[in-house]
Design a protein around this motif. Structure first.
Motif, PDB file in Angstrom:
ATOM      1  N   UNK A   1       0.864  -1.172   0.000  1.00  0.00           N
ATOM      2  CA  UNK A   1       0.000   0.000   0.000  1.00  0.00           C
ATOM      3  C   UNK A   1       0.903   1.224   0.000  1.00  0.00           C
ATOM      4  N   UNK A   2       1.001   1.869  -1.131  1.00  0.00           N
ATOM      5  CA  UNK A   2       1.931   2.988  -1.300  1.00  0.00           C
ATOM      6  C   UNK A   2       1.176   4.305  -1.159  1.00  0.00           C
ATOM      7  N   UNK A   3       1.436   4.994  -0.063  1.00  0.00           N
ATOM      8  CA  UNK A   3       0.844   6.311   0.168  1.00  0.00           C
ATOM      9  C   UNK A   3       1.667   7.325  -0.610  1.00  0.00           C
ATOM     10  N   UNK A   4       1.064   7.880  -1.661  1.00  0.00           N
ATOM     11  CA  UNK A   4       1.797   8.732  -2.607  1.00  0.00           C
ATOM     12  C   UNK A   4       1.325  10.174  -2.506  1.00  0.00           C
ATOM     13  N   UNK A   5       2.230  11.040  -2.127  1.00  0.00           N
ATOM     14  CA  UNK A   5       1.951  12.468  -2.042  1.00  0.00           C
ATOM     15  C   UNK A   5       2.615  13.145  -3.232  1.00  0.00           C
ATOM     16  N   UNK A   6       1.813  13.650  -4.154  1.00  0.00           N
ATOM     17  CA  UNK A   6       2.347  14.305  -5.344  1.00  0.00           C
ATOM     18  C   UNK A   6       2.020  15.781  -5.323  1.00  0.00           C
ATOM     19  N   UNK A   7       1.538  16.275  -6.468  1.00  0.00           N
ATOM     20  CA  UNK A   7       1.173  17.677  -6.546  1.00  0.00           C
ATOM     21  C   UNK A   7       2.336  18.616  -6.355  1.00  0.00           C
TER      22      UNK A   7
END
Length: 339
Positions: free
Chosen positions: A223-229
């Protein structure tokens, strides 16, 4: 997309009247708020029970359904996190997820639907990353059951924890699976934690290939919590759930360099020692980075048996905004990443 509004008590009212929360007036509703049936720690961690709900539970669920959304999520957040959320000016990660529950991006509907998202994934990264679909019938009939292979997974598309693993079809029956499927189909997942985008998904039952590694085991869940933006590479935290359907389930958080972090998510216990670095970790990260590039935050669930990477799901409101962290400071650290 139609946003569900409460006629009794709107979000603005809840935010403008915090004294109702601290005075204890809301606490009288606490006994009818469940323990948070869909938290990260219970997200697909066990196959769903076929047992029908008790009368007491039916009464509790009916009472909960009458609560306005803002009031409900505030009570549930307090029960699970230990404090009431700031819905007007959210700071913590969970508070910002609650805002997504109440005001979802219209894209969440199609991308949260576990059947509709397959088309998006095929176009984005290729259908070789999709778990083979056996059937998605309009109705689950005896004929559909008879045509299923000996091993498969039954799922529903409109919520979480709607998963039943069948290793040997001879160990179950059409009647058993039909009863479970009917229970899923009659569950309005929106009412579990007021994630409004789920209310717009038409419930369907479908069947997938049972994914196993070379040793015959169900692979770990990444489960990869991805913060982009933001410019450059996204910030990614990897929660690895091992032995998810067994008796020695663990949840370990790593950074992209496979450093074992002193973080616990939900009620998963950390392993005493980190797992060996997966030889194809970079392939997992590459897929996650492709799938998260259009969002400021998304949790990308992947399976990585042996040397392959398969898509699980996209989750935009993990733990429904009531996801405990250990230490609690992570809730605020991740909140800074979610812009």
């Amino acid at each position: 997309m139609t946003i569900i509004k409460s006629a009794e008590f709107g979000e603005e009212d809840a935010q403008a009247r915090p004294e109702r929360i601290v005075s204890g007036e809301l606490r009288e509703f606490a006994p009818i708020i469940g323990a948070g049936e869909r938290l990260e720690s219970h997200d697909h961690s066990h196959t769903a029970s076929a047992q029908p709900p008790s009368t007491a539970r039916k009464i509790r669920e009916a009472a909960k359904s009458l609560l306005p959304d803002s009031l409900f999520v505030s009570l549930l957040h307090h029960k699970c996190i230990g404090r009431y959320p700031n819905l007007l000016h959210p700071v913590a990660f969970n508070e910002k997820i609650l805002q997504r529950n109440l005001h979802p991006d219209p894209r969440y509907i199609r991308l949260t639907d576990k059947l509709q998202v397959r088309e998006y994934i095929a176009g984005k990264i290729g259908d070789e990353h999709l778990i083979p679909l056996i059937a998605a019938p309009d109705a689950f009939t005896q004929e559909v059951f008879d045509a299923l292979p000996e091993a498969f997974v039954m799922k529903a598309n409109h919520g979480s924890s709607f998963v039943e693993i069948v290793r040997n079809k001879s160990d179950t029956s059409f009647a058993q699976l039909k009863a479970l499927a009917e229970r899923w189909l009659h569950t309005d997942f929106y009412y579990v934690a007021r994630e409004r985008h789920y209310r717009m998904i038409e419930p369907r039952i479908f069947f997938e290939h049972l994914l196993l590694d070379r040793s015959g085991q169900i692979p770990a869940d990444f489960k990869l919590h991805c913060f982009g933006g933001r410019p450059g590479r996204p910030i990614i935290y990897i929660l690895v759930i091992s032995d998810r359907f067994g008796t020695a389930t663990h949840g370990d958080v790593y950074d992209i360099d496979w450093n074992h972090l002193d973080i616990a998510i939900g009620d998963y216990k950390r392993s005493a020692a980190p797992a060996p670095r997966p030889p194809h970790l970079q392939a997992v990260l590459d897929v996650a980075m492709r799938l998260c590039e259009d969002f400021d935050y998304v949790r990308v669930d992947l399976y990585a048996p042996d040397d392959k990477v398969y898509f699980g799901e996209l989750t935009f409101t993990p733990g429904a905004g009531v996801l405990p962290f250990t230490p609690d400071s992570i809730d605020y650290e991740w909140g800074k990443l979610l812009v």
